[in-house]
Design a protein around this motif. Structure first.
Motif, PDB file in Angstrom:
ATOM      1  N   UNK A 116       0.823  -1.209   0.000  1.00  0.00           N
ATOM      2  CA  UNK A 116       0.000   0.000   0.000  1.00  0.00           C
ATOM      3  C   UNK A 116       0.855   1.256   0.000  1.00  0.00           C
ATOM      4  N   UNK A 117       1.960   1.247   0.726  1.00  0.00           N
ATOM      5  CA  UNK A 117       2.769   2.468   0.798  1.00  0.00           C
ATOM      6  C   UNK A 117       3.402   2.798  -0.545  1.00  0.00           C
ATOM      7  N   UNK A 118       3.584   1.792  -1.425  1.00  0.00           N
ATOM      8  CA  UNK A 118       4.179   2.074  -2.732  1.00  0.00           C
ATOM      9  C   UNK A 118       3.228   2.852  -3.634  1.00  0.00           C
ATOM     10  N   UNK A 119       1.906   2.600  -3.497  1.00  0.00           N
ATOM     11  CA  UNK A 119       0.973   3.336  -4.359  1.00  0.00           C
ATOM     12  C   UNK A 119       0.217   4.435  -3.617  1.00  0.00           C
ATOM     13  N   UNK A 120       0.149   4.364  -2.286  1.00  0.00           N
ATOM     14  CA  UNK A 120      -0.533   5.418  -1.529  1.00  0.00           C
ATOM     15  C   UNK A 120       0.217   6.741  -1.664  1.00  0.00           C
ATOM     16  N   UNK A 121       1.532   6.650  -1.794  1.00  0.00           N
ATOM     17  CA  UNK A 121       2.329   7.869  -1.942  1.00  0.00           C
ATOM     18  C   UNK A 121       2.055   8.566  -3.266  1.00  0.00           C
ATOM     19  N   UNK A 122       1.449   7.856  -4.205  1.00  0.00           N
ATOM     20  CA  UNK A 122       1.063   8.476  -5.470  1.00  0.00           C
ATOM     21  C   UNK A 122      -0.019   9.525  -5.223  1.00  0.00           C
ATOM     22  N   UNK A 123      -0.931   9.248  -4.293  1.00  0.00           N
ATOM     23  CA  UNK A 123      -1.975  10.215  -3.959  1.00  0.00           C
ATOM     24  C   UNK A 123      -1.348  11.477  -3.356  1.00  0.00           C
ATOM     25  N   UNK A 124      -0.303  11.291  -2.546  1.00  0.00           N
ATOM     26  CA  UNK A 124       0.430  12.442  -2.001  1.00  0.00           C
ATOM     27  C   UNK A 124       1.114  13.201  -3.138  1.00  0.00           C
ATOM     28  N   UNK A 125       1.631  12.455  -4.112  1.00  0.00           N
ATOM     29  CA  UNK A 125       2.263  13.087  -5.275  1.00  0.00           C
ATOM     30  C   UNK A 125       1.259  13.952  -6.027  1.00  0.00           C
ATOM     31  N   UNK A 126       0.058  13.434  -6.221  1.00  0.00           N
ATOM     32  CA  UNK A 126      -0.993  14.231  -6.875  1.00  0.00           C
ATOM     33  C   UNK A 126      -1.323  15.480  -6.066  1.00  0.00           C
ATOM     34  N   UNK A 127      -1.400  15.329  -4.739  1.00  0.00           N
ATOM     35  CA  UNK A 127      -1.707  16.480  -3.884  1.00  0.00           C
ATOM     36  C   UNK A 127      -0.633  17.558  -4.021  1.00  0.00           C
ATOM     37  N   UNK A 128       0.637  17.143  -4.079  1.00  0.00           N
ATOM     38  CA  UNK A 128       1.722  18.109  -4.258  1.00  0.00           C
ATOM     39  C   UNK A 128       1.636  18.789  -5.622  1.00  0.00           C
ATOM     40  N   UNK A 129       1.293  18.011  -6.662  1.00  0.00           N
ATOM     41  CA  UNK A 129       1.162  18.577  -8.006  1.00  0.00           C
ATOM     42  C   UNK A 129       0.075  19.649  -8.018  1.00  0.00           C
ATOM     43  N   UNK A 130      -1.077  19.338  -7.439  1.00  0.00           N
ATOM     44  CA  UNK A 130      -2.164  20.315  -7.374  1.00  0.00           C
ATOM     45  C   UNK A 130      -1.805  21.494  -6.478  1.00  0.00           C
ATOM     46  N   UNK A 131      -1.060  21.217  -5.406  1.00  0.00           N
ATOM     47  CA  UNK A 131      -0.645  22.302  -4.514  1.00  0.00           C
ATOM     48  C   UNK A 131       0.226  23.306  -5.258  1.00  0.00           C
ATOM     49  N   UNK A 374      -0.514   8.961   7.337  1.00  0.00           N
ATOM     50  CA  UNK A 374      -0.838   7.565   7.052  1.00  0.00           C
ATOM     51  C   UNK A 374       0.322   6.860   6.353  1.00  0.00           C
ATOM     52  N   UNK A 375       1.030   7.578   5.486  1.00  0.00           N
ATOM     53  CA  UNK A 375       2.121   6.972   4.728  1.00  0.00           C
ATOM     54  C   UNK A 375       3.278   6.574   5.626  1.00  0.00           C
ATOM     55  N   UNK A 376       3.737   7.492   6.498  1.00  0.00           N
ATOM     56  CA  UNK A 376       4.900   7.101   7.293  1.00  0.00           C
ATOM     57  C   UNK A 376       4.539   6.068   8.350  1.00  0.00           C
ATOM     58  N   UNK A 377       3.250   5.940   8.696  1.00  0.00           N
ATOM     59  CA  UNK A 377       2.826   4.852   9.589  1.00  0.00           C
ATOM     60  C   UNK A 377       2.975   3.504   8.889  1.00  0.00           C
ATOM     61  N   UNK A 378       2.624   3.434   7.599  1.00  0.00           N
ATOM     62  CA  UNK A 378       2.763   2.181   6.857  1.00  0.00           C
ATOM     63  C   UNK A 378       4.223   1.811   6.655  1.00  0.00           C
TER      64      UNK A 378
END
Length: 599
Positions: A116-131, A374-378
């Motif tokens: 999960x942590x390998x693909x969950x970080x993609x959502x964080x990547x999208x958030x940074x892109x939009x940010x 959530x990511x660093x917990x995983x």
């Protein structure tokens, strides 16, 4: 590789503490509570909970949701935190100590967290892109006058299948560069890849010192999202049409409660939101002081998680009301689904708000904070489990724990590269479907069996009394013994019955891609039977000796009783058979007690 081969005898307080001298603990207990809240409260609170409410009759969904919180979420979180704090181990060793036969459940929880942590970080990547994109004026998804827009683009929200909004096209064509299907891989999206590297650097800086660094980060990442949520709510309720969206959220459609699917979805949402079975909270609780009040943390984390979901519901549905006002259609007819909720629908609402850049920056920064927790917990689950098992070997190879954490982050970064290619959204959807929906239910079922039935409620209650001086009350003991195992079984059965192949919008994944999805699911589930087989394979020597006795007894009778009447031979042979069978039965019962119970 042998996990958790230690004996299953119950550990005393001294044994639990002495097995890992110098194990770090949280500087302050509030740090664990905040880290637990950050782990439980994630992006699912912002998009999955509102989406399930939207699909399940608005306020009607809150009834089964709150009921499942009381009878499922709180008791199971209490159980996991108790096991982690008492054993002072990550999920692999904790489950091996509790029930060696089900030690594979601990390994599976580590596997599923890492996947999960390998693909969950993609959502964080999208958030940074939009940010980063939110600092532009006007917002790049505000109009169709851009190079990536198609002739079918419209500046106004629409449900037509023949046209798409500016925010939809920004998500599909500008950020993702989305291909037509999983068969067409496309090229690497270098902007997303560089942002993915940045996201992993942020994760590493949060966890490289273990609980000492994580404990400081959570003061900000766990608390600041609430400031933004409240600010967004104050802004949204003043928008025209907001009251219609809020009314849809809180006014129940009671007919929906007749659907079993609504009840199953409510239980699954509680389960996935709190994170039962992922091992994250169990691993973090292993750094608690031995006498910490587990019940207080359990109640604070679980109730805060659900209240956050409800708060996010008011924020999102007030925006839905505003969107329905702009479109001139009822709230129930808005097109809402999954990641599109926060990366398509909500940005579209921002584009029409006063000071749109400010609200966009605040919202996507909030998503970043929620995702980081959530990511660093995983990732911490993986690090804790390996350090528990291979501490000396890892230190010999990497010299410092910080370098091992860097290696884990680096491997996860490489495995996440397919998700930042043009085919990435399909890879993401496939992994999420077969990991978060399929694998976790099987893992949770066996965890309940291992702890509540095999280890036993009586032993779990004794552990709690040893740590805090008080046993759990009758409500928790009843939930552990009867209610929760039954609910998990029902959820698992309905998950299997109602299972649908992975899809993304109208696109249905081809059979070979579904096969890959099942391989991803098995990558975690397979450890459960493998762990059981390994435990059964490593038999105690006394059972082998009894087996040898079986073979020798027949030869002895044939040699020593030559010439003796047949009736006497039969009598002595039956005595030998009785003795050797009693020996085997005794040894096998003792072994089963060894692998399943703690006496």
């Amino acid at each position: 590789m042998e996990f958790g081969s230690r004996p299953a005898a119950a550990m005393s307080k001294e044994e639990a503490t002495d097995q890992q001298p110098g194990r770090p603990t949280w500087s302050r207990q509030i740090e664990f509570t905040l880290a637990g809240i950050g782990c439980a409260v994630g992006l699912g609170n912002v998009w999955r909970f509102p989406y399930l409410c939207y699909r399940s009759g608005g306020g009607a969904f809150l009834v089964p949701y709150l009921l499942m919180l009381v009878v499922l979420g709180i008791p199971l979180l209490y159980m996991e935190l108790t096991v982690g704090q008492y054993t002072r181990r990550g999920p692999v060793h904790a489950l091996a100590i509790v029930c060696p036969l089900f030690k594979g459940v601990g390994i599976a929880s580590v596997a599923i967290s890492f996947i999960m942590c390998t693909y969950y970080n993609i959502v964080i990547t999208w958030a940074l892109y939009y940010l980063f994109s939110s600092f532009q004026a006007p917002l790049p998804w505000q109009s169709c006058n851009n190079t990536w827009n198609t002739p079918n683009c419209t500046d106004h929200a629409t449900n037509s299948s023949h046209s798409s909004t500016a925010s939809q096209e920004f998500f599909r064509y500008k950020m993702l560069g989305q291909t037509s299907g999983v068969e067409e891989t496309g090229t690497l999206r270098w902007e997303l890849f560089l942002i993915l590297i940045l996201a992993w650097i942020l994760i590493y800086l949060c966890i490289f010192k273990g609980v000492k660094s994580t404990g400081k980060v959570v003061y900000f990442t766990a608390l600041f999202p609430y400031v933004i949520l409240i600010a967004l709510l104050i802004n949204n309720v003043q928008l025209p049409g907001a009251s219609d969206g809020i009314a849809f959220f809180i006014v129940p459609e009671w007919d929906k409660l007749r659907s079993v699917e609504v009840w199953v979805n409510a239980a699954a949402q509680i389960f996935n939101s709190i994170g039962i079975g992922f091992g994250s909270l169990l691993a973090m609780s292993s750094y608690n002081s031995f006498n910490n009040n587990v019940l207080k943390d359990t109640l604070f984390i679980s109730i805060t998680n659900s209240l956050t979901s409800i708060l996010a519901g008011f924020v999102i549905f007030s925006a839905f009301g505003y969107m329905s006002y702009l479109q001139g259609i009822p709230v129930s007819q808005l097109a809402v689904d999954g990641p599109g909720l926060v990366y398509v629908v909500y940005p579209q609402a921002f584009a029409n708000m006063p000071v749109s850049q400010l609200w966009a920056v605040l919202f996507f920064f909030m998503l970043l904070c929620l995702g980081l927790d959530s990511e660093f917990a995983m990732v911490e689950v993986m690090v804790t489990s390996f350090m528990d098992e291979f501490y000396q070997q890892l230190i010999r190879i990497f010299k410092r724990k910080e370098l091992f954490v860097l290696a884990v982050c680096g491997v996860a970064l490489l495995l996440g590269i397919p998700c930042v290619m043009q085919v990435g959204i399909y890879v993401f959807q496939l992994m999420d479907h077969y990991t978060a929906i399929v694998s976790i239910m099987f893992l949770a079922f066996f965890e309940i069996i291992a702890i509540c039935w095999s280890y036993g409620v009586k032993r779990l209650s004794s552990n709690m009394e040893e740590m805090t001086g008080q046993k759990p009350n009758i409500f928790f003991r009843l939930c552990w013994l009867v209610v929760d195992p039954v609910l998990i079984t029902v959820i698992l059965i309905f998950s299997v019955i109602q299972f649908k192949p992975a899809r993304y919008g109208d696109y249905v994944f081809p059979p070979w891609a579904q096969g890959v999805g099942w391989v991803i699911a098995l990558a975690s589930i397979i450890w459960i039977p493998l762990g059981a087989v390994h435990t059964l394979w490593v038999l105690p020597a006394e059972i082998n000796s009894c087996v040898r006795m079986k073979e020798a007894s027949d030869a002895y009778i044939q040699k020593e009783f030559i010439g003796v009447p047949i009736s006497v031979q039969v009598l002595f042979k039956n005595i030998y058979l009785l003795v050797r069978n009693l020996c085997v039965i005794k040894s096998e019962v003792k072994f089963l007690l060894h692998i399943c119970y703690r006496n």
